[in-house]
Design a protein around this motif. Structure first.
Motif, PDB file in Angstrom:
ATOM      1  N   SER A   1      26.498   7.250  -5.337  1.00 14.74           N
ATOM      2  CA  SER A   1      26.367   8.645  -5.753  1.00 14.74           C
ATOM      3  C   SER A   1      26.482   8.769  -7.273  1.00 14.74           C
ATOM      4  CB  SER A   1      27.441   9.500  -5.083  1.00 14.74           C
ATOM      5  OG  SER A   1      27.311   9.478  -3.674  1.00 14.74           O
ATOM      6  N   LEU A   2      27.420   8.023  -7.865  1.00  9.61           N
ATOM      7  CA  LEU A   2      27.625   8.101  -9.304  1.00  9.61           C
ATOM      8  C   LEU A   2      26.390   7.658 -10.075  1.00  9.61           C
ATOM      9  CD1 LEU A   2      29.678   8.618 -11.622  1.00  9.61           C
ATOM     10  CD2 LEU A   2      30.204   6.182 -11.525  1.00  9.61           C
ATOM     11  N   THR A   3      25.716   6.619  -9.591  1.00 12.80           N
ATOM     12  CA  THR A   3      24.525   6.126 -10.277  1.00 12.80           C
ATOM     13  C   THR A   3      23.508   7.241 -10.462  1.00 12.80           C
ATOM     14  OG1 THR A   3      24.814   3.870  -9.446  1.00 12.80           O
ATOM     15  CG2 THR A   3      22.598   4.492 -10.126  1.00 12.80           C
ATOM     16  N   LEU A   4      23.345   8.078  -9.448  1.00 12.22           N
ATOM     17  CA  LEU A   4      22.402   9.186  -9.543  1.00 12.22           C
ATOM     18  C   LEU A   4      22.986  10.352 -10.337  1.00 12.22           C
ATOM     19  CD1 LEU A   4      19.696  10.427  -8.824  1.00 12.22           C
ATOM     20  CD2 LEU A   4      20.623  11.045  -6.582  1.00 12.22           C
ATOM     21  N   GLN A   5      24.250  10.676 -10.104  1.00 16.58           N
ATOM     22  CA  GLN A   5      24.866  11.829 -10.775  1.00 16.58           C
ATOM     23  C   GLN A   5      24.883  11.682 -12.294  1.00 16.58           C
ATOM     24  OE1 GLN A   5      28.665  11.949  -8.848  1.00 16.58           O
ATOM     25  NE2 GLN A   5      27.830  12.763  -6.936  1.00 16.58           N
ATOM     26  N   THR A   6      25.128  10.468 -12.785  1.00 13.82           N
ATOM     27  CA  THR A   6      25.195  10.288 -14.235  1.00 13.82           C
ATOM     28  C   THR A   6      23.840  10.470 -14.905  1.00 13.82           C
ATOM     29  OG1 THR A   6      24.976   7.888 -13.941  1.00 13.82           O
ATOM     30  CG2 THR A   6      27.193   8.769 -14.195  1.00 13.82           C
ATOM     31  N   GLN A   7      22.772  10.434 -14.139  1.00 13.02           N
ATOM     32  CA  GLN A   7      21.451  10.658 -14.712  1.00 13.02           C
ATOM     33  C   GLN A   7      21.111  12.145 -14.819  1.00 13.02           C
ATOM     34  OE1 GLN A   7      20.541   7.622 -15.577  1.00 13.02           O
ATOM     35  NE2 GLN A   7      22.054   6.742 -14.161  1.00 13.02           N
ATOM     36  N   VAL A   8      21.716  12.975 -13.970  1.00  7.68           N
ATOM     37  CA  VAL A   8      21.239  14.359 -13.860  1.00  7.68           C
ATOM     38  C   VAL A   8      22.277  15.433 -14.205  1.00  7.68           C
ATOM     39  CG1 VAL A   8      19.480  13.743 -12.169  1.00  7.68           C
ATOM     40  CG2 VAL A   8      21.746  14.448 -11.372  1.00  7.68           C
TER      41      VAL A   8
END
Length: 539
Positions: free
Chosen positions: A62-69
């Motif tokens: 989840s963090l991998t995606l959240q840090t992008q957006v």
């Protein structure tokens, strides 16, 4: 939008055997050239997303995606552990228990909504109000309240003075700022609602989203922060159910970057490709077994509840684990044995488990395990239900836990019932007292020993495993507010000794990051908190 089939099959994947975070990019095997066309980047992963909403997830996928957006007030600079302003213009302590952030004027979300201090206050208020068991609100244990005196100013009021960790916390899971006009104040907001609202403020927005299948990220023109504007036209993030399929995608040239999780043998095989370059990155991942103090054998909620017998069971497990065998036989040495709660390389790390359990030198001992069980009057074999996730911690998890089962049963002291559950269900079950003992891995939220103590051993902790020790709780709070480095390290050592006596978890392996990139893809950055900064990717 609907992507062409070629884009959907070219995947960028995160591949990591336990401690390996592997970023693979390949241009081999594609007669027409590299995997992506133009300046579009394909990333593949076997990781999964629990929730896009930062209040509902506390896992690396989840963090991998959240840090992008999503935007963050402060962050760690790439390849550094220093906390610096990100979205914020300034961020500093303005009193012993007061941390003040100022925002630049004119910030907006991707959907055009104003991004102000009100959004920041809303973000942290909802984290504490929702307190989702799979969320990161436990990291905000020292946050008393948030004030937004004007549109550009945020004041965090802390419970304890001289907090040495709060700026780090803001760089991690609970620090992702959300749009108050798009998110619920008292419940986790659905992924579909977030995407439909275009409620993004990070380097990217999401233009196409199919849960744990495909995400298309496009540069967010309204982004203002630490990370440079996206160097690519888009990133396609594809999710793979099997690491073997991810490896095939890399070999076929249909993946530009792979990040978590390939097996060690696959990584070694792929690194023999002359078109790929292996990059080392900061480590910190650990593997451990969690015990549920209510439902483990002799746990508080069982018919045969007995605290001494329950401790003896945990002690026996700690004495029977052969960490060297797990490292060499399952992970080809890419993970190393871990005998403490704070991994090697962090200030204050010690190794109490090495001397306290097993043969006293780091090896297993059936004799020590049998003595602990006998002293507590525990009949053998002990029936132990042990759970693991076959999809979340890399393709070697099945082999890892098959070997652990073998080690526990070898001398007749345990009868293990081993089972695997996929992560989406696993993450719900583990906080609902379903698993008496189970696998977890940990990727650091921030580069400080506190991050291996606070989430696990405070009275209200992320594990939700019913472990409580008032003295440990107070020691953790004390170390977090101790400015003197030597005194703080001593406290961190004392905490490790105490939790080694209690054994609410048994750590056993530590890993490091490795990135592998093809010559036509540059800008691969895996920072000290295991964040893949996709905006830097280009060809």
């Amino acid at each position: 939008m609907t992507l062409p089939s070629r884009a959907r099959t070219r995947a960028l994947a995160v591949a990591v055997p336990a401690a390996l975070a592997v970023t693979l990019a390949s241009c081999a095997g594609d007669p027409g050239g590299s995997a992506g066309s133009g300046n579009d980047i394909i990333v593949g992963t076997t990781d999964t997303v629990t929730h896009l909403d930062p209040a509902g997830s506390y896992d690396n996928g989840s963090l991998t995606l959240q840090t992008q957006v999503f935007p963050y007030l402060v962050n760690t600079a790439p390849n550094s552990t220093d906390v610096v302003p990100d979205l914020a213009e300034t961020a500093e302590f303005t009193g012993p228990s007061e941390y003040t952030v100022t925002l630049p004027e004119g910030l907006t979300w991707a959907n055009g909504n104003d991004l102000t201090s009100s959004d920041v206050k809303f973000t942290f208020d909802r984290q504490l109000a929702i307190a989702d068991p799979n969320g990161p609100s436990s990291l905000l244990f020292n946050l008393e309240s948030v004030e937004a005196p004007d549109e550009q100013t945020v004041v965090f009021h802390l419970i304890s003075e001289n907090d040495q960790t709060f700026p780090f916390v803001l760089t991690s899971f609970p620090g992702a700022i959300v749009d108050e006009e798009s998110f619920s104040a008292d419940a986790v907001t659905s992924d579909d609602d977030i995407v439909a609202a275009n409620a993004f403020g990070g380097p990217y927005s999401i233009s196409d989203y199919t849960f744990n299948e495909l995400v298309e990220l496009v540069p967010n023109e309204n982004y203002s922060g630490l990370v440079a504007p996206a160097a690519n036209d888009s990133v396609l993030l594809n999710y793979y159910a099997e690491s073997s399929n991810l490896k095939l995608a890399v070999e076929d040239g249909t993946v530009d970057v792979a990040y978590r999780s390939l097996s060690p043998s696959d990584v070694e095989d792929l690194s023999g490709n002359d078109a790929l370059t292996v990059h080392d990155g900061p480590g910190g991942e650990i593997r451990y077994i969690v015990f549920n103090f209510d439902t483990q054998p002799y746990g508080a909620a069982t018919d045969e509840a007995d605290a001494d017998a329950a401790l003896a069971v945990r002690q026996a497990v700690a004495s029977l684990l052969d960490r060297e065998a797990l490292s060499s036989q399952v992970y080809d040495g890419t993970y190393t044995p871990l005998y403490s709660y704070v991994p090697e390389g962090f200030a204050g790390a010690t190794e109490p488990l090495k001397e306290m359990y097993g043969d006293g030198a780091g090896g297993p001992s059936a004799e020590a395990a049998a003595e602990a069980l006998d002293a507590a009057g525990v009949e053998t074999p002990v029936e132990l239900s042990l759970q693991y996730s076959p999809d979340h911690y890399g393709p070697n998890s099945a082999d890892e836990y098959a070997l652990i089962e073998q080690q526990l049963e070898a001398d007749g002291l345990f009868d293990v019932t081993l089972a695997g559950t996929e992560w989406v269900q696993y993450s719900d079950d583990r906080v609902a007292d379903v698993y008496p003992a189970y696998q977890l891995g940990w990727f650091p939220d921030y580069s400080d020993a506190d991050n291996y103590l606070t989430p696990f051993f405070l009275t209200e902790n992320f594990l939700v495993n019913h472990y409580e020790d008032a003295e440990v709780n107070d020691l953790i709070l004390q170390q977090a507010s101790t400015p003197d480095a030597a005194e703080r390290e001593a406290l961190i050592g004392e905490i490790q000794q105490r939790v080694a006596e209690d054994l609410s978890t048994v750590p056993y392996l530590q890993g490091a990051q490795v990135a592998v990139a093809a010559s036509d893809v540059s800008g691969v950055v895996l920072d000290a908190s295991f964040k893949l900064r996709m905006a830097s990717l280009t060809r």
